[in-house]
Motif scaffolding. Sequence first.
Motif, PDB file in Angstrom:
ATOM      1  N   ARG A   1     106.755  15.061 -17.820  1.00 16.36           N
ATOM      2  CA  ARG A   1     106.958  14.228 -19.000  1.00 16.36           C
ATOM      3  C   ARG A   1     107.818  14.949 -20.035  1.00 16.36           C
ATOM      4  O   ARG A   1     108.735  14.372 -20.634  1.00 16.36           O
TER       5      ARG A   1
ATOM      6  N   VAL B   1     112.386   6.145 -17.884  1.00 15.92           N
ATOM      7  CA  VAL B   1     111.784   6.063 -16.557  1.00 15.92           C
ATOM      8  C   VAL B   1     112.671   5.242 -15.630  1.00 15.92           C
ATOM      9  O   VAL B   1     112.908   5.610 -14.466  1.00 15.92           O
TER      10      VAL B   1
ATOM     11  N   GLU C   1     106.465   6.170 -12.648  1.00 16.52           N
ATOM     12  CA  GLU C   1     105.330   6.111 -13.561  1.00 16.52           C
ATOM     13  C   GLU C   1     104.105   6.800 -12.965  1.00 16.52           C
ATOM     14  O   GLU C   1     103.364   7.500 -13.659  1.00 16.52           O
TER      15      GLU C   1
ATOM     16  N   LEU D   1     104.319  10.459 -13.236  1.00 13.57           N
ATOM     17  CA  LEU D   1     104.059  10.887 -14.605  1.00 13.57           C
ATOM     18  C   LEU D   1     102.577  10.815 -14.980  1.00 13.57           C
ATOM     19  O   LEU D   1     102.052  11.711 -15.635  1.00 13.57           O
ATOM     20  N   ASN D   2     101.915   9.756 -14.554  1.00 12.99           N
ATOM     21  CA  ASN D   2     100.595   9.439 -15.100  1.00 12.99           C
ATOM     22  C   ASN D   2      99.405   9.771 -14.219  1.00 12.99           C
ATOM     23  O   ASN D   2      98.282   9.867 -14.722  1.00 12.99           O
TER      24      ASN D   2
END
Length: 250
Positions: free
Chosen positions: A13, A23, A38, A41-42
């Motif tokens: 990030r 993104v 995503e 990243l998450n």
Amino acid sequence: MSATTTAGNARLRAALVASRMTVEALAHAVGADPRTVERWLNEPGRMPYARHAHAVAKLLHADPYELWPTLGSRRKTTAQPRDELLAWYPTRGAVPAALWATVLRGATDRIDLALSCGLFLADAVTDLVELLAERAGAGVRVRLALPDPTLAATQNEATRLLLVEDLYAPLHQAPGVRLVRHGGVANDVVRADEQLLVLPKVDGCPPAAAPVLHLKRLDHAPLTGAYLLGLDHVFTTATPLLNTRRFTTA
């Protein structure tokens, strides 16, 4: 900002923010779906294919192995030092209360304790002496190294260390247990088979406030190997702890 946007891969990030890419732009550039980016990243532990990882790192001017430290681990045959670290705790008090006993009770081959005092472990494992005697009775080799009271800096310290020896004195009667005195240890180490709980000393920091490493030996043990060598040094240079204080007659 929600927890969803702060959890996951903080390094990725930060690199994405520094690059000023979105993104969507990153996904388009590496040929991936934005929803996949995503997830990188998450979702903690989510790792892309190697080709995507290297492409992302190149675009973000980053090292792919810094963005994903376990990248390529599926192909590795030799354990890396980070693989041996099961957990770490910021202080001795942060270690789960049951962990010390669980690790020791699981030993089937050997237990080595090299301690700069020995009271904290007896507090953490209330039946420690009985546990060690039971494991020795089951065929586990048990070695316990305690600090030499004759080398204490003050009389009060010497008295305290003699009381510690009294605490462990019943183990003199347990076959298979070796008790010794050492002249000082660099780290407190609790070893049970291939697992180690290491309390590294930090200058100016009291032992209770120092971190604890929970390690498991793998392959050639690039990290735990150093602590195992240290244990061998402690027991090689130690002197026998004679049973001269407990069980004496009036």
